[in-house]
Scaffold this active site. Structure first.
Site, short mmCIF file in Angstrom:
data_model
loop_
_atom_site.label_atom_id
_atom_site.label_comp_id
_atom_site.label_asym_id
_atom_site.label_seq_id
_atom_site.Cartn_x
_atom_site.Cartn_y
_atom_site.Cartn_z
N ASP A 99 0.82 -1.22 0.00
CA ASP A 99 0.00 0.00 0.00
C ASP A 99 0.85 1.27 0.00
OD1 ASP A 99 -1.97 -1.92 0.30
OD2 ASP A 99 -3.16 -0.70 1.67
N ARG B 4 0.42 5.18 17.45
CA ARG B 4 0.07 6.20 16.45
C ARG B 4 0.38 7.63 16.86
NH1 ARG B 4 1.00 2.12 13.70
NH2 ARG B 4 -0.68 1.10 12.57
N ASP C 236 -6.92 3.97 12.28
CA ASP C 236 -5.63 4.64 12.19
C ASP C 236 -5.71 6.00 11.50
OD1 ASP C 236 -4.15 2.84 13.61
OD2 ASP C 236 -3.41 1.73 11.88
N SER D 99 -3.60 -9.33 7.58
CA SER D 99 -2.64 -8.22 7.68
C SER D 99 -2.06 -8.19 9.08
CB SER D 99 -3.31 -6.89 7.34
OG SER D 99 -4.28 -6.57 8.32
#
Length: 411
Positions: A15, A95, A124, A180
């Site tokens: 990605d 994050r 996210d 993932s």
């Protein structure tokens, strides 16, 4: 005129590799790739070369592991944060640190925008952007997955793989990825793919290769292992008598917890954007630290202070999960948490055995537990008169008796 600069949160996966190239072409911009080393291990190998080959003009790979452990993981664990009773917030707490460093780089490089590869369905995107907004309100954010033109060009993984091949982007990917992953010092999370079926059993023997940090409990050693954790003001500062930094504590606990099959969680959680999502987590070291910290508090924290702090756990955990780490309310809560931890000092002994953390002793120089008062034998201090309990019970029973009388009279 100099080209516009965009700082991209870059992982090296399919990605963000495609996004790097796409941003460069679409915006005719200079792309600065940024990767935070927060404990991904071998995932960082060859990342700089890959980013440069894909079109980045500059690459930052910053070792933030010490800061992550000291300024993010430890304060969160002092708060006892646990999302929906199970999740130790491993992805969530990383994050704000990534966002903080991204905006620092953007300012230093004179960039006008930051970009990320988070999808429009996940948490996210919210975490990156809310934390960035709290730190640098004027920064522009580019989220390709929320742009219709990007989604039209890449409706699925097959199109992304074809684009990568066409442009010589060095990525290794298949169209049938089973799930993932997101890894850092605190945990590994697994989601999507086969895990979107909540009936799928990741703990089945045929799926054991999925887990990277921990043995299956049934494969863990048959002999228990004892571990002593020393705390000072709510923070673990030593293991088995050896003084360690927060980073070293987390690394050692991950090793021990993984060895004994500790810290696996399989849950369906509520995302901030409104949908339910199934996640599987490995948090071996964090689970030990969380449990030991709670045991340390049991003999050092005043009852009402603990009740107050505990009443805020859900609020605090939700703030972290939803991306409000740098919000004033989280900062205010942290001040209360910090005050509550001043006397959370001493040593906890636990026994690790096949996925279990078994309490095996706790001691503290500032313990609130007084065996002379708590004893069922004669109290040598004369601090507690059992006869006093009669009035205590009578007063607490008064409203119950009044309520019962009213209720019975109106039946």
């Amino acid at each position: 005129m100099a080209k516009e600069k965009i700082v991209l949160a870059y992982s090296g996966g399919l990605d963000t590799s495609v996004i790097l190239k796409w941003l460069k072409e679409t915006y005719d911009a200079e792309i600065i790739a940024f990767t935070a080393d927060i404990g991904q291990k071998e995932e960082l190998d060859g990342l700089e070369e890959k980013a440069l080959a894909t079109g980045a003009s500059k690459v930052y790979i910053d070792d933030l592991r010490d800061e992550f452990a000291k300024d993010f993981i430890y304060p969160m664990f002092q708060a006892g944060a646990l999302y929906e009773g199970q999740y130790l917030l491993g992805t969530s707490i990383a994050r704000p640190l990534i966002a903080k460093r991204m905006v620092d780089i953007a300012i230093a490089e004179g960039a006008t925008a930051i970009a990320h590869g988070a999808t429009g369905k996940g948490n996210d995107q919210v975490r990156f952007e809310l934390n960035a907004a709290a730190l640098t309100p004027d920064i522009q954010v580019i989220a390709p997955w929320r742009l219709e033109e990007f989604r039209n060009q890449f409706p699925g993984r097959a199109e992304m793989i074809a684009y990568a091949e066409k442009h010589g982007i060095p990525v290794t990917a298949s169209a049938a990825k089973p799930y993932s992953m997101d890894r850092n010092l605190l945990h590994i999370s697994y989601e999507s793919g086969v895990l979107e079926d909540p009936w799928f059993d990741p703990s089945a023997p045929e799926n054991k290769e999925m887990f990277l940090l921990s043995n299956a409990p049934e494969d863990a050693p048959d002999e228990a292992e004892y571990l002593e954790l020393e705390f000072k003001a709510g923070n673990c500062v030593a293991l088995n008598g050896e003084q360690l930094t927060p980073l070293q504590v987390m690394e050692k606990l991950n090793e021990l917890g993984g060895k004994h099959g500790i810290g696996r969680v399989d849950m369906v959680e509520n995302r901030f954007v409104g949908m339910k999502s199934r996640g599987v987590y490995e948090t071996p070291g964090g689970t030990i630290l969380f449990t030991a910290h709670r045991k340390m508090e049991s003999i050092t924290m005043d009852r009402e202070v603990m009740n107050l702090r505990d009443s805020l756990i859900t609020r605090y955990a939700t703030l972290v999960y939803n991306g409000f780490w740098f919000a004033p309310e989280r900062v205010a809560l942290q001040a209360l948490v910090h005050e509550s931890q001043k006397n959370v000092s001493g040593t906890v002994r636990v026994k690790l055995y096949k996925g279990n953390i078994i309490g095996a002793g706790v001691k503290s120089p500032v313990s609130l537990y007084n065996p002379d008062i708590a004893t069922m034998e004669a109290d040598p201090t004369q601090a507690y008169d059992q006869g006093d309990a009669t009035g205590f019970i009578r007063l607490n029973a008064l409203r119950l008796k009044v309520n019962a009388g009213v209720t019975q009279n109106h039946k």
